[in-house]
Motif scaffolding. Structure first.
Motif, PDB file in Angstrom:
ATOM      1  N   ARG A 168       0.833  -1.207   0.000  1.00 40.15           N
ATOM      2  CA  ARG A 168       0.000   0.000   0.000  1.00 40.15           C
ATOM      3  C   ARG A 168       0.866   1.255   0.000  1.00 40.15           C
ATOM      4  O   ARG A 168       0.507   2.276  -0.595  1.00 40.15           O
ATOM      5  N   LEU A 169       2.010   1.189   0.671  1.00 40.14           N
ATOM      6  CA  LEU A 169       2.945   2.305   0.596  1.00 40.14           C
ATOM      7  C   LEU A 169       3.347   2.567  -0.850  1.00 40.14           C
ATOM      8  O   LEU A 169       3.377   3.711  -1.306  1.00 40.14           O
ATOM      9  N   TYR A 170       3.648   1.500  -1.575  1.00 39.56           N
ATOM     10  CA  TYR A 170       4.080   1.645  -2.966  1.00 39.56           C
ATOM     11  C   TYR A 170       2.966   2.223  -3.827  1.00 39.56           C
ATOM     12  O   TYR A 170       3.179   3.196  -4.567  1.00 39.56           O
TER      13      TYR A 170
ATOM     14  N   GLY B 217       0.716   5.164 -11.881  1.00 41.09           N
ATOM     15  CA  GLY B 217       2.116   4.829 -11.895  1.00 41.09           C
ATOM     16  C   GLY B 217       2.326   3.369 -12.258  1.00 41.09           C
ATOM     17  O   GLY B 217       1.371   2.638 -12.556  1.00 41.09           O
ATOM     18  N   PRO B 218       3.569   2.915 -12.247  1.00 37.07           N
ATOM     19  CA  PRO B 218       3.833   1.505 -12.563  1.00 37.07           C
ATOM     20  C   PRO B 218       3.054   0.595 -11.621  1.00 37.07           C
ATOM     21  O   PRO B 218       2.962   0.866 -10.428  1.00 37.07           O
ATOM     22  N   PRO B 219       2.475  -0.484 -12.120  1.00 40.01           N
ATOM     23  CA  PRO B 219       1.685  -1.362 -11.258  1.00 40.01           C
ATOM     24  C   PRO B 219       2.545  -2.052 -10.218  1.00 40.01           C
ATOM     25  O   PRO B 219       3.770  -2.145 -10.352  1.00 40.01           O
TER      26      PRO B 219
ATOM     27  N   GLY C 199       4.477  -8.459  -4.859  1.00 35.41           N
ATOM     28  CA  GLY C 199       4.549  -7.346  -3.928  1.00 35.41           C
ATOM     29  C   GLY C 199       5.902  -7.252  -3.236  1.00 35.41           C
ATOM     30  O   GLY C 199       6.927  -7.711  -3.748  1.00 35.41           O
ATOM     31  N   PHE C 200       5.913  -6.625  -2.068  1.00 34.49           N
ATOM     32  CA  PHE C 200       7.142  -6.369  -1.319  1.00 34.49           C
ATOM     33  C   PHE C 200       7.037  -6.982   0.070  1.00 34.49           C
ATOM     34  O   PHE C 200       5.965  -7.002   0.680  1.00 34.49           O
TER      35      PHE C 200
ATOM     36  N   ALA D 171      11.418  -1.275   3.228  1.00 36.63           N
ATOM     37  CA  ALA D 171      12.711  -0.958   2.620  1.00 36.63           C
ATOM     38  C   ALA D 171      12.762  -1.421   1.167  1.00 36.63           C
ATOM     39  O   ALA D 171      13.261  -0.702   0.294  1.00 36.63           O
ATOM     40  N   ARG D 172      12.247  -2.635   0.899  1.00 37.35           N
ATOM     41  CA  ARG D 172      12.237  -3.122  -0.479  1.00 37.35           C
ATOM     42  C   ARG D 172      11.331  -2.250  -1.352  1.00 37.35           C
ATOM     43  O   ARG D 172      11.648  -1.961  -2.503  1.00 37.35           O
ATOM     44  N   ALA D 173      10.208  -1.844  -0.811  1.00 41.87           N
ATOM     45  CA  ALA D 173       9.296  -0.984  -1.570  1.00 41.87           C
ATOM     46  C   ALA D 173       9.934   0.371  -1.845  1.00 41.87           C
ATOM     47  O   ALA D 173       9.814   0.918  -2.941  1.00 41.87           O
ATOM     48  N   ALA D 174      10.640   0.922  -0.851  1.00 45.38           N
ATOM     49  CA  ALA D 174      11.291   2.222  -1.032  1.00 45.38           C
ATOM     50  C   ALA D 174      12.355   2.145  -2.120  1.00 45.38           C
ATOM     51  O   ALA D 174      12.458   3.040  -2.973  1.00 45.38           O
ATOM     52  N   ALA D 175      13.158   1.080  -2.106  1.00 47.87           N
ATOM     53  CA  ALA D 175      14.195   0.936  -3.119  1.00 47.87           C
ATOM     54  C   ALA D 175      13.588   0.813  -4.510  1.00 47.87           C
ATOM     55  O   ALA D 175      14.097   1.384  -5.480  1.00 47.87           O
TER      56      ALA D 175
END
Length: 613
Positions: free
Chosen positions: A227-229, A237-239, A244-245, A249-253
């Motif tokens: 949900r952050l992403y 934006g990109p799907p 998922g993540f 941290a993985r989502a932020a990167a």
């Protein structure tokens, strides 16, 4: 190159490889170089600083490499036993290796403990298997990549790092190899993103992002990285990547490396900051302190229930003051009309240009529940396919609403599409009832949804409108000689809550935009009937305004979506629907309190306060 003291030689059991220092205590290398790290000591030396001696190390981060030559994730982050007084390596922007530049690697082939240099170049083109850049020797002589170069930094002429050597050709005489570019390395070590200058991203924004990621992790705060992403990249934006993540941290990167819009990094960081602030409020006994008027208005508007399943949470019904359903059709005021804003639960249909062609659009449908946005479906379509997709997804969106929810269908449209007859679209292929007759239905301007300034001003305007029993619309006649700047001043001076136009937006564009660009919460107009200001003789636009003014003056603006539905239904039931003045009535109704998140990203990725321990 020999003066760059951050180059490292790594010995682990029978393996010898290279690495490079990225902080006072962290060294990057290949996972296969330290494959025996569980049973053998890892020793790191710095040929450019022999005075430092041998520094013991351990594996702090493993990229997931499973042992095969072509397995992905061949990266390890080593934690040194002590800080070393060496300036770490610096990184070039991602993709800098693709311009044909000479790349230099500093490795440690057998017999050369002090190191050797090898010159290669990166081949242009796609990543091999989405993971590696292919390297080819610049000449047919000189030092080839060999055992001992694994983990070496591949650097440009200025010494900045573009990747890490990870493999060499198995056949003698073949002078090729592979490297992991920095953007791939960042997949396996999230913190690398903080070190790499990404085009369009300011260094301060990167540092803030990763600082907040660490703070959220250290605090153990619950949040949904998917949900952050989705919130950060916005509805178009990109799907979300498949699977998922597994961490923020993985989502932020991924947002930093894979999302073209630099603003997504800022939005992602803002959401993390909000989560930390919410935690602070709850732990210091000031729950709710510091909330904005917009957030408070959202609670009043949504009548939010506590999250189902949260410990100690019990579902609550809609506020006692919420309006009852409207009998069909009756004049206003109708029984059960409320003095407070309706507790709407929006179903949002967002349509935007896709960038893939004039006929291609991107459509996303979502539903709000408990103040949080729940995506239902998104797709890029030709405009001819939008209606069927929306019909199907709106039906699915109803399953996301609470049983007692007061639905509000909201079409968020580009400005040039605000006159689209979405209220006339059928409910489904099996039900020809117009959507605008079956449910309260409004349109909203997408530019407004992306404007923090207008959302803030609209929220303040709604606070004043809530205190009114009704609001006479400010008329904009089709034959008016009023200049747009004069209309803008009139609407501003009177703090207009409702503006009514005698002609559709295409006929009075500048006058219409005067209302859109001010915080006028409600705009009404006929979709057709008047050609605009340049015409002779009587015009149905004046008659439309007369009927509209008489109908809505006593209606609280917050109840207009429901009331306009009764007007549309009345027109549909008339003997000659096309001749009824409300047949083509379009309502732009914009209360940001129904959408409590910031404009460009409408749903919050953090857990509701009720579910935070």
């Amino acid at each position: 190159m020999s003066g760059s003291a951050w180059h490292a030689r790594i010995v682990c059991g029978k393996e010898v490889g290279a690495g490079f220092l990225v902080s006072a205590r962290r060294v990057l290398t290949c996972a296969h170089v330290v494959r025996f790290g569980d049973t053998a000591e890892i020793a790191v030396t710095f040929p450019g600083r022999r005075d430092l001696g041998t520094v013991p190390a351990s594996v702090a981060v493993h990229g997931g490499w499973r042992g095969g030559v072509t397995d992905p994730g061949d990266l390890a982050v080593l934690e040194l036993a002590r800080d070393v007084p060496v300036a770490p390596a610096e990184f070039a922007p991602p993709g800098a290796e693709r311009d044909g530049h000479r790349l230099v690697a500093y490795g440690f082939p057998k017999g050369y403990d002090e190191g050797m240099l090898a010159e290669y170049r990166a081949l242009p083109g796609p990543l091999i298997s989405g993971e590696w850049v292919q390297l080819e020797a610049l000449t047919g002589h000189g030092q080839p990549l060999a055992a001992g170069f694994s983990g070496a930094a591949a650097t440009l002429a200025d010494g900045t790092v573009v990747g890490m050597v990870s493999a060499i050709a198995g056949d003698r005489g073949v002078r090729v190899g592979r490297m992991l570019p920095t953007e791939v390395m960042a997949r396996y070590w999230d913190e690398l993103g903080e070190l790499v200058p990404t085009p369009g991203h300011h260094a301060d924004a990167r540092r803030r992002l990763y600082t907040l990621v660490r703070q959220v992790g250290a605090a153990g705060l619950p949040c949904d990285p998917d949900r952050l992403y989705v919130d950060a990249v916005g509805p178009f934006g990109p799907p979300l990547p498949e699977g998922g993540f597994d961490s923020p941290a993985r989502a932020a990167a991924y947002v930093q490396w894979e999302v073209p819009d630099p603003e997504a990094v800022t939005v992602f960081a803002d959401r993390l900051a909000e989560l930390l602030a919410t935690r602070t409020e709850r732990t210091d006994g000031t729950e709710g302190a510091g909330r904005t008027d917009l957030a408070e208005g959202a609670e009043r508007t949504e009548g939010a229930e506590r999250t189902e399943g949260a410990e100690g949470a019990e579902p609550s019904s809609a506020p006692d003051s919420a309006p009852d359903p409207v009998p069909d059709p009756v004049p206003f005021p109708f029984p059960g009309a409320a003095d407070t804003p309706a507790a709407w639960s929006p179903i949002v249909v967002e349509i935007e240009h896709s960038g893939a062609g004039a006929d291609q659009v991107t459509v996303e449908v979502s539903a709000y529940r408990d103040g949080h946005r729940r995506p239902v479906g998104a797709r890029r379509l030709p405009r001819t396919g939008v209606r069927a997709f929306v019909q199907e997804r709106i039906d699915e969106a109803f399953t996301q609403l609470a049983p007692d929810a007061e639905e509000l269908i909201t079409f968020v449209l580009p400005r040039e599409w605000l006159n689209e007859p979405v209220a006339r679209w059928e409910c489904s292929p099996d039900d020809p009832t117009p959507l605008g007759c079956a449910y309260p239905l409004v349109v909203a301007d997408r530019a407004r949804h992306r404007s923090g300034r207008l959302r803030h001003q609209l929220a303040k305007r709604w606070q004043k409108l809530d205190a009114r029993d009704g609001s006479a619309p400010h008329r904009v006649d089709c034959a008016t000689a009023e200049r747009p700047p004069s209309l803008r001043k009139r609407l501003r001076d009177h703090e207009a809550g409702v503006a009514a136009y005698a002609a559709p937006p295409t006929a009075v564009r500048q006058h219409f935009e005067a209302g859109l660009n001010l915080p006028v919460p409600v705009l009404l107009w006929p979709r057709a009937g008047c050609p605009g200001m340049e015409h002779d003789g009587p015009c149905g636009g004046d008659a439309f305004l007369d009927e509209l003014t008489a109908s809505v003056t006593d209606v609280p603006p917050g109840d207009l979506p429901r009331y306009v539905r009764t007007l549309r239904e009345t027109a549909e039931a008339a003997d000659e629907p096309d001749r009824h003045w409300a047949h083509g009535l379009q309502l732009l109704w914009d209360d940001p309190r129904c959408f409590p998140e910031p404009a460009a990203c409408l749903h919050s990725p953090v857990e509701p306060a009720a579910s935070i321990a």
